[in-house]
Design a protein around this motif. Structure first.
Motif, short mmCIF file in Angstrom:
data_model
loop_
_atom_site.label_atom_id
_atom_site.label_comp_id
_atom_site.label_asym_id
_atom_site.label_seq_id
_atom_site.Cartn_x
_atom_site.Cartn_y
_atom_site.Cartn_z
N VAL A 168 0.83 -1.24 -0.01
CA VAL A 168 0.04 0.06 0.07
C VAL A 168 0.90 1.10 -0.10
O VAL A 168 2.02 1.36 0.68
N ALA A 169 0.69 2.17 -1.12
CA ALA A 169 1.14 3.48 -1.21
C ALA A 169 0.18 4.65 -0.62
O ALA A 169 -0.75 4.70 -1.48
N LEU A 170 0.24 5.19 0.54
CA LEU A 170 -0.70 6.07 1.04
C LEU A 170 -0.14 7.52 0.73
O LEU A 170 0.73 8.00 1.33
N ARG A 171 -0.98 8.24 0.11
CA ARG A 171 -0.77 9.78 0.07
C ARG A 171 -1.89 10.47 1.15
O ARG A 171 -3.04 10.35 0.85
N PRO A 172 -1.28 11.12 2.09
CA PRO A 172 -2.09 11.77 2.93
C PRO A 172 -2.73 13.10 2.62
O PRO A 172 -2.37 13.65 1.81
N SER A 173 -3.76 13.37 3.46
CA SER A 173 -4.51 14.48 3.26
C SER A 173 -3.45 15.96 3.68
O SER A 173 -2.90 15.27 4.82
N THR A 174 -3.57 16.80 2.95
CA THR A 174 -2.64 17.90 3.56
C THR A 174 -3.61 18.53 4.76
O THR A 174 -2.82 19.19 5.51
N ARG A 175 -4.80 18.54 4.68
CA ARG A 175 -5.45 19.17 5.70
C ARG A 175 -5.34 18.50 7.07
O ARG A 175 -5.19 19.03 8.17
N GLU A 176 -5.27 17.01 7.11
CA GLU A 176 -5.04 16.36 8.07
C GLU A 176 -4.41 15.20 7.99
O GLU A 176 -4.76 13.99 7.66
N PRO A 177 -2.91 15.17 7.78
CA PRO A 177 -2.15 14.22 7.64
C PRO A 177 -1.69 13.30 8.68
O PRO A 177 -0.91 12.35 8.72
N PHE A 178 -1.75 13.72 10.02
CA PHE A 178 -1.51 13.10 11.12
C PHE A 178 -1.90 11.79 11.41
O PHE A 178 -0.98 10.90 11.81
N THR A 179 -3.01 11.62 11.11
CA THR A 179 -3.57 10.18 11.20
C THR A 179 -3.05 9.20 10.47
O THR A 179 -2.61 8.16 10.69
N ALA A 180 -2.85 9.73 9.00
CA ALA A 180 -2.07 8.95 8.00
C ALA A 180 -0.71 8.30 8.56
O ALA A 180 -0.31 7.41 8.49
N PHE A 181 0.04 9.41 9.05
CA PHE A 181 1.52 9.18 9.42
C PHE A 181 1.61 8.23 10.79
O PHE A 181 2.18 7.24 10.71
N ARG A 182 0.65 8.65 11.57
CA ARG A 182 0.40 7.80 13.03
C ARG A 182 0.08 6.13 12.49
O ARG A 182 0.84 5.25 13.09
N LEU A 183 -0.73 6.07 11.65
CA LEU A 183 -1.34 4.81 11.50
C LEU A 183 -0.20 4.04 10.76
O LEU A 183 0.01 2.88 10.83
N VAL A 184 0.42 4.71 9.70
CA VAL A 184 1.54 3.76 8.65
C VAL A 184 2.76 3.52 10.03
O VAL A 184 3.33 2.49 9.76
N SER A 185 2.94 4.38 10.79
CA SER A 185 4.09 4.29 11.65
C SER A 185 3.82 3.10 12.68
O SER A 185 4.81 2.06 12.82
N ALA A 186 2.50 3.03 13.20
CA ALA A 186 2.14 2.01 14.03
C ALA A 186 2.27 0.57 13.36
O ALA A 186 2.62 -0.34 13.74
N LEU A 187 1.72 0.80 12.15
CA LEU A 187 1.57 -0.61 11.24
C LEU A 187 3.31 -1.00 11.13
O LEU A 187 3.49 -2.17 11.06
#
Length: 471
Positions: free
Chosen positions: A181-200
């Motif tokens: 999976v290659a995930l491009r986060p939202s610029t408005r709220e990228p914090f969840t994407a970064f946190r979830l990818v980091s946790a996984l």
């Protein structure tokens, strides 16, 4: 994000396929709160980085199923309750609320939802498979001939939305199925994407299996072009851009609706109707944007306006906040658009303005209720990112045509022939009956079909049984 002491900037950098260290791009954009206060920066990786990352992902081995499911289970605990990339879960939730305007209670409920989704992937994958299909070619059934559940590709691209953290509850199914999976986060709220990818990744998903690729809109198209399959979120313009591409699954406006027929007393259902409109601040594609009533719709519309008018305007971090806050210029733009599209609809709530400015910065998007004259009114197809609902009449002679193109339809009716017709209508994705809000959802229940329906296919296989003693 690295260790993030209180008050320090938060950097959302790329998480590439070659290792744990983030990549900070030369091009970066500021991240701010609703009040315009800087909180950090987000990298904007170039197209060359994207192409190299996805090429490395494609060349990497597939993570074994047992490792995938163990990592998903462990990541649920990390994402929900641990310090990830140096950010405590409570600090992360407050950061999301301050930056995106999503009420803190909605953020926390969304976090719990995503964690539940991670924990239930074994069951979700099983539910998505057709009956009689096996998940592994080594299954004894293939010796006599069987269908095997196989991937349509190797790399799945995700263009994430930023309306609530709950949007990240869908794509983990691709990881469970063995995709990279290659995930491009939202610029408005990228914090969840970064946190979830980091946790996984902390939980055991290899870097080459899961990457975070923050970038601009032009390079975002490169991510889709390089991947095998993709999912994108956005408005009708995004749907129109990609709907002809069979490799792209679009998640656009839901246009979810409620139908109340004359054999049901709407007064007993008004709380369910109001909750369907206002849940998650009215931002979800499952929130009701149209209510059709058999008979006179005005009494229901007025009662609905009365209920929604009682919701308080509060800063997003207030524990009782339920309405979304946006920068005042953004809210004013939405208000102007609402006045334009309302046309001849009669405003019962929000007719003057939906913008309620807060002293702490930003403006609350207040609810709006409009009454339309017929079930064919064009306003019934308008969806806006706050509790905005159009109420109109429905007659049995109208049939199901006004109810088409609904992600969710809650039908408050006892008429079995009507229920059968609604169930068999292809453009109604989900049908809920009776006392169930349009926003009802549980892990393992499909949202827009199972993601596995899009990512997987059945492949016939038969194999000879190895002779005794053979290698």
């Amino acid at each position: 994000m690295g260790a993030v002491p209180a008050g320090e900037p938060v950097y959302i950098d790329a998480l590439g396929p070659t290792g744990p260290e983030p990549f900070r791009a030369r091009e970066r954009r500021p991240l701010t709160t609703l009040a315009g206060e800087p909180v950090g920066e987000i990298s904007q990786v170039p197209a060359l980085y994207v192409r190299r990352a996805i090429s490395a992902m494609r060349a990497a081995p597939t993570t074994p199923a047992a490792q995938r499911f163990a990592a998903l289970d462990k990541a649920a605990d990390l994402f929900e309750g641990a310090a990830v990339a140096g950010l405590h879960p409570d600090d992360y939730a407050h950061l999301v609320s301050r930056a995106s305007g999503v009420p803190l209670g909605v953020v926390r409920a969304s976090i719990a939802w995503v964690a539940d989704v991670l924990r239930t992937q074994r069951r979700t994958v099983e539910l998505a498979m057709p009956r009689g299909v096996v998940a592994d070619w080594r299954d004894p059934a293939t010796t006599a001939g069987a269908a095997v559940w196989t991937r349509r590709g190797e790399v799945f691209a995700v263009h994430a939305a930023g309306n609530t953290p709950a949007v990240h509850g869908l794509w983990p199914e691709a990881l469970a199925l063995g995709y990279k999976v290659a995930l491009r986060p939202s610029t408005r709220e990228p914090f969840t994407a970064f946190r979830l990818v980091s946790a996984l990744r902390d939980a055991g998903i290899p870097p080459a299996t899961l990457t975070l690729l923050p970038t601009d809109h032009a390079v975002a198209d490169v991510i889709i072009a390089e991947a095998d399959q993709a999912i994108v979120y956005g408005g009708q313009d995004v749907v129109a851009k990609y709907e002809a591409n069979p490799r792209v699954l679009t998640q656009g406006p839901g246009r979810s609706k409620i139908l109340v027929t004359a054999d049901v007393d709407w007064r007993e259902k008004i709380d369910i109707i109001a909750g369907s409109v206002s849940h998650l601040g009215g931002t979800a594609c499952t929130c009701a944007t149209a209510v059709l009533v058999e008979g006179d719709p005005e009494p229901l519309a007025r009662a609905l306006a009365d209920r929604l008018s009682l919701i308080p305007s509060l800063p997003p971090e207030h524990p009782d906040a339920t309405l979304t806050v946006q920068p005042t210029d953004v809210s004013a733009g939405i208000d102007r658009y609402l006045h334009t599209v309302a046309g001849d609809a009669r405003a019962l709530l929000g007719g003057d303005t939906i913008v309620d400015e807060l002293p702490s910065g930003g403006s609350v998007l207040r609810p709006a209720v409009h009454l339309v004259a017929s079930s064919t009114a064009p306003q019934l197809g308008v969806e806006l990112p706050f509790p905005c609902v159009w109420v109109g009449p429905w007659h049995e002679r109208d049939g199901i045509a006004p109810l088409r193109d609904s992600l969710v339809l809650t039908a408050m009716t006892t008429r079995e022939k009507l229920i059968e017709a609604l169930l068999n209508e292809p453009s109604i994705t989900n049908l809920y009956l009776g006392d169930n809000p349009t926003t009802w959802l549980r892990p393992g229940i499909p949202h827009d079909g199972y993601l596995g329906e899009f990512l997987m296919r059945t492949k016939a296989m038969i194999r000879s049984v190895p002779a005794a003693g053979s290698p």
